[in-house]
Design an enzyme around this catalytic site. Sequence first.
Site, mmCIF file in Angstrom:
data_model
loop_
_atom_site.group_PDB
_atom_site.id
_atom_site.type_symbol
_atom_site.label_atom_id
_atom_site.label_comp_id
_atom_site.label_asym_id
_atom_site.label_seq_id
_atom_site.Cartn_x
_atom_site.Cartn_y
_atom_site.Cartn_z
ATOM 1 N N ASP A 198 53.195 9.198 -0.833
ATOM 2 C CA ASP A 198 52.393 8.423 -1.791
ATOM 3 C C ASP A 198 53.228 7.244 -2.277
ATOM 4 O OD1 ASP A 198 49.586 9.393 -3.363
ATOM 5 O OD2 ASP A 198 50.680 7.743 -4.315
ATOM 6 N N THR A 213 37.570 12.427 -7.762
ATOM 7 C CA THR A 213 38.985 12.025 -7.787
ATOM 8 C C THR A 213 39.104 10.788 -8.664
ATOM 9 O OG1 THR A 213 38.809 10.429 -5.996
ATOM 10 C CG2 THR A 213 39.190 12.715 -5.338
ATOM 11 N N SER A 226 35.100 7.639 5.228
ATOM 12 C CA SER A 226 34.160 7.695 4.095
ATOM 13 C C SER A 226 32.776 7.617 4.707
ATOM 14 C CB SER A 226 34.371 6.501 3.166
ATOM 15 O OG SER A 226 33.305 6.398 2.230
ATOM 16 N N ASN A 244 45.211 9.300 5.170
ATOM 17 C CA ASN A 244 44.284 9.558 4.060
ATOM 18 C C ASN A 244 44.316 8.480 2.977
ATOM 19 O OD1 ASN A 244 42.719 11.481 2.113
ATOM 20 N ND2 ASN A 244 44.613 10.939 1.039
ATOM 21 N N VAL A 279 33.523 12.185 -4.056
ATOM 22 C CA VAL A 279 34.474 13.281 -4.267
ATOM 23 C C VAL A 279 35.114 13.051 -5.635
ATOM 24 C CG1 VAL A 279 36.456 14.539 -3.338
ATOM 25 C CG2 VAL A 279 34.936 13.284 -1.780
ATOM 26 N N TYR A 311 35.351 -2.527 0.849
ATOM 27 C CA TYR A 311 35.467 -1.086 1.145
ATOM 28 C C TYR A 311 34.587 -0.731 2.346
ATOM 29 C CZ TYR A 311 35.900 3.944 0.211
ATOM 30 O OH TYR A 311 36.171 5.287 0.304
ATOM 31 N N LYS A 324 36.116 0.438 5.928
ATOM 32 C CA LYS A 324 35.872 1.832 6.329
ATOM 33 C C LYS A 324 35.118 1.878 7.664
ATOM 34 C CE LYS A 324 38.032 4.163 3.150
ATOM 35 N NZ LYS A 324 39.116 5.125 3.463
HETATM 36 N N1 LIG Z 1 36.732 9.868 -3.901
HETATM 37 C C1 LIG Z 1 35.714 9.572 -3.137
HETATM 38 O O1 LIG Z 1 34.552 9.578 -3.598
HETATM 39 C C2 LIG Z 1 35.917 9.270 -1.673
HETATM 40 C C3 LIG Z 1 34.794 9.306 -0.833
HETATM 41 C C4 LIG Z 1 34.960 9.010 0.515
HETATM 42 C C5 LIG Z 1 36.197 8.707 1.015
HETATM 43 N N2 LIG Z 1 37.268 8.675 0.181
HETATM 44 C C6 LIG Z 1 38.560 8.323 0.771
HETATM 45 O O2 LIG Z 1 39.466 9.385 0.581
HETATM 46 C C7 LIG Z 1 40.807 8.892 0.597
HETATM 47 C C8 LIG Z 1 41.541 9.445 -0.584
HETATM 48 O O3 LIG Z 1 40.900 8.978 -1.750
HETATM 49 P P1 LIG Z 1 40.872 9.776 -3.148
HETATM 50 O O4 LIG Z 1 39.464 9.777 -3.592
HETATM 51 O O5 LIG Z 1 41.628 11.039 -3.020
HETATM 52 O O6 LIG Z 1 41.618 8.676 -4.004
HETATM 53 P P2 LIG Z 1 42.742 8.805 -5.159
HETATM 54 O O7 LIG Z 1 42.775 7.441 -5.708
HETATM 55 O O8 LIG Z 1 42.461 9.959 -6.028
HETATM 56 O O9 LIG Z 1 44.058 9.117 -4.325
HETATM 57 C C9 LIG Z 1 44.590 8.171 -3.435
HETATM 58 C C10 LIG Z 1 46.083 8.319 -3.415
HETATM 59 O O10 LIG Z 1 46.567 7.386 -2.447
HETATM 60 C C11 LIG Z 1 47.699 6.724 -2.997
HETATM 61 N N3 LIG Z 1 47.830 5.432 -2.332
HETATM 62 C C12 LIG Z 1 47.080 4.317 -2.497
HETATM 63 N N4 LIG Z 1 47.501 3.343 -1.682
HETATM 64 C C13 LIG Z 1 48.549 3.851 -0.975
HETATM 65 C C14 LIG Z 1 49.387 3.332 0.029
HETATM 66 N N5 LIG Z 1 49.258 2.077 0.468
HETATM 67 N N6 LIG Z 1 50.351 4.138 0.551
HETATM 68 C C15 LIG Z 1 50.517 5.410 0.103
HETATM 69 N N7 LIG Z 1 49.739 5.953 -0.866
HETATM 70 C C16 LIG Z 1 48.756 5.186 -1.389
HETATM 71 C C17 LIG Z 1 47.424 6.615 -4.497
HETATM 72 O O11 LIG Z 1 48.623 6.445 -5.224
HETATM 73 C C18 LIG Z 1 46.748 7.959 -4.764
HETATM 74 O O12 LIG Z 1 47.669 8.983 -5.117
HETATM 75 C C19 LIG Z 1 40.683 7.369 0.619
HETATM 76 O O13 LIG Z 1 40.885 6.883 1.924
HETATM 77 C C20 LIG Z 1 39.253 7.127 0.171
HETATM 78 O O14 LIG Z 1 38.741 5.911 0.637
HETATM 79 C C21 LIG Z 1 37.167 8.957 -1.156
#
Ligand SMILES: NC(=O)c1ccc[n+]([C@@H]2O[C@H](COP(=O)([O-])OP(=O)(O)OC[C@H]3O[C@@H](n4cnc5c(N)ncnc54)[C@H](O)[C@@H]3O)[C@@H](O)[C@H]2O)c1
Length: 254
Positions: A38, A180, A132, A81, A178, A145, A149
Site C-alpha cells: 500500500d 469501503t 469494477s 487491486n 463495496v 474511472y 476500468k
Molecule cells: N468500493 C467499491 O465500491 C468498489 C467497487 C468496484 C471496484 N472497486 C475497486 O476495488 C479496488 C479496491 O478499492 P477499495 O474499495 O478497497 O478502495 P479503498 O480506497 O478502501 O482501498 C484502496 C487502497 O489502495 C491504496 N492505494 C491507492 N493508490 C495506490 C497505489 N498507487 N499504490 C498502492 N496502493 C494504493 C489506498 O491507500 C487504499 O489503502 C479498486 O481497484 C477499486 O476501483 C471498488
Amino acid sequence: MAEALRNAGVVVTGAGGGIGAALARRFAEEGARVVVNDLDAAAAERVAAETGGTVVVGDASRVVAEAREALGGTIDIFCANAGIGTGGGPEAEDDVWLQAWDVNVMAHVRAARELLPEWLERGSGRFVATVSAAGLLTMVGAAPYSVTKHGALAFAEWLALTYRHRGIRVHAVCPQGVRTDMLRAAGAAGELVLAPTAIEPEDVAEAVFQGIADERFLILPHPEAGEYFTARAADTDRWIDSMNRLQQKLEHSG
Ligand SMILES: NC(=O)c1ccc[n+]([C@@H]2O[C@H](COP(=O)([O-])OP(=O)(O)OC[C@H]3O[C@@H](n4cnc5c(N)ncnc54)[C@H](O)[C@@H]3O)[C@@H](O)[C@H]2O)c1
C-alpha cells in the site's frame, strides 16, 4: 484449491484497507504467504501484522521486484487491486485523468511486464485484477474511472486470451458497490447507484475464491452485473436510455 494455496506466494496491491485487506486476510487464512502493498505504510503494517504478511510500501506499479524477493524468489498469485475512484468528466484536468490511467491501468501493465517472464518460463501464474462493474458498464458521474476500468478489463482479457495455453490464469473481479473508504468518498453518485446494493469486502474475497476454484475469468460478486452486461450488449440504446434516467435522477438529487 486450498491445497494449492498453502504456502503460495501472493501479492496484494492496495491491501492496506477495503477489498485488498479482505483479500490479504483471506489468502492468509488459506495458508498463503502474503505481501501486503500500500502507499499508506501504517495501514499496510496493520494488515501485515494481522496476516503474518510482509509489507512492501509504495506505488502498486513498482512492487514486483521487492515482493518477489520477500517471497523467496517466486510470486504465484498477483492481485492488482489498488485503484482510485476518480469522478468528473472531460472537464477534469489532464493530471487527474493521467493519475487514474496510471493507477487503474498502467500499474497492471507494469506488473504483468515484470511477472510474465517468470510465469512463462514456469508455465504457471495467476493474475487477479480488481476491476469494477464500471469496467463492464459505466459509473455515472465518473468518466475517468469508467474509462480506465474498461481499460483494465480489456488488458485482463487480453492477458487471459494470449497466455491461457501457457498456463497463466487471469481473473477480472467486477463488483458494484463495496462498503469501503472508496464508496464512502463516492458522494451522491455512490449513494444513489452503489450504496443500496453494497456488499462487504469479505464478500468480494469469497467471490474471488469461488472464481479461482471454478477457473472463471469474470468474477461477479454482484451477479446482476452480468445481467446488465448482457442487456447492454443486446440493446445498447435501451441501456443508455436507462443509464441516462439514472443520470437525471442524480442531477435532481443534488
Ligand atoms: N468500493 C467499491 O465500491 C468498489 C467497487 C468496484 C471496484 N472497486 C475497486 O476495488 C479496488 C479496491 O478499492 P477499495 O474499495 O478497497 O478502495 P479503498 O480506497 O478502501 O482501498 C484502496 C487502497 O489502495 C491504496 N492505494 C491507492 N493508490 C495506490 C497505489 N498507487 N499504490 C498502492 N496502493 C494504493 C489506498 O491507500 C487504499 O489503502 C479498486 O481497484 C477499486 O476501483 C471498488
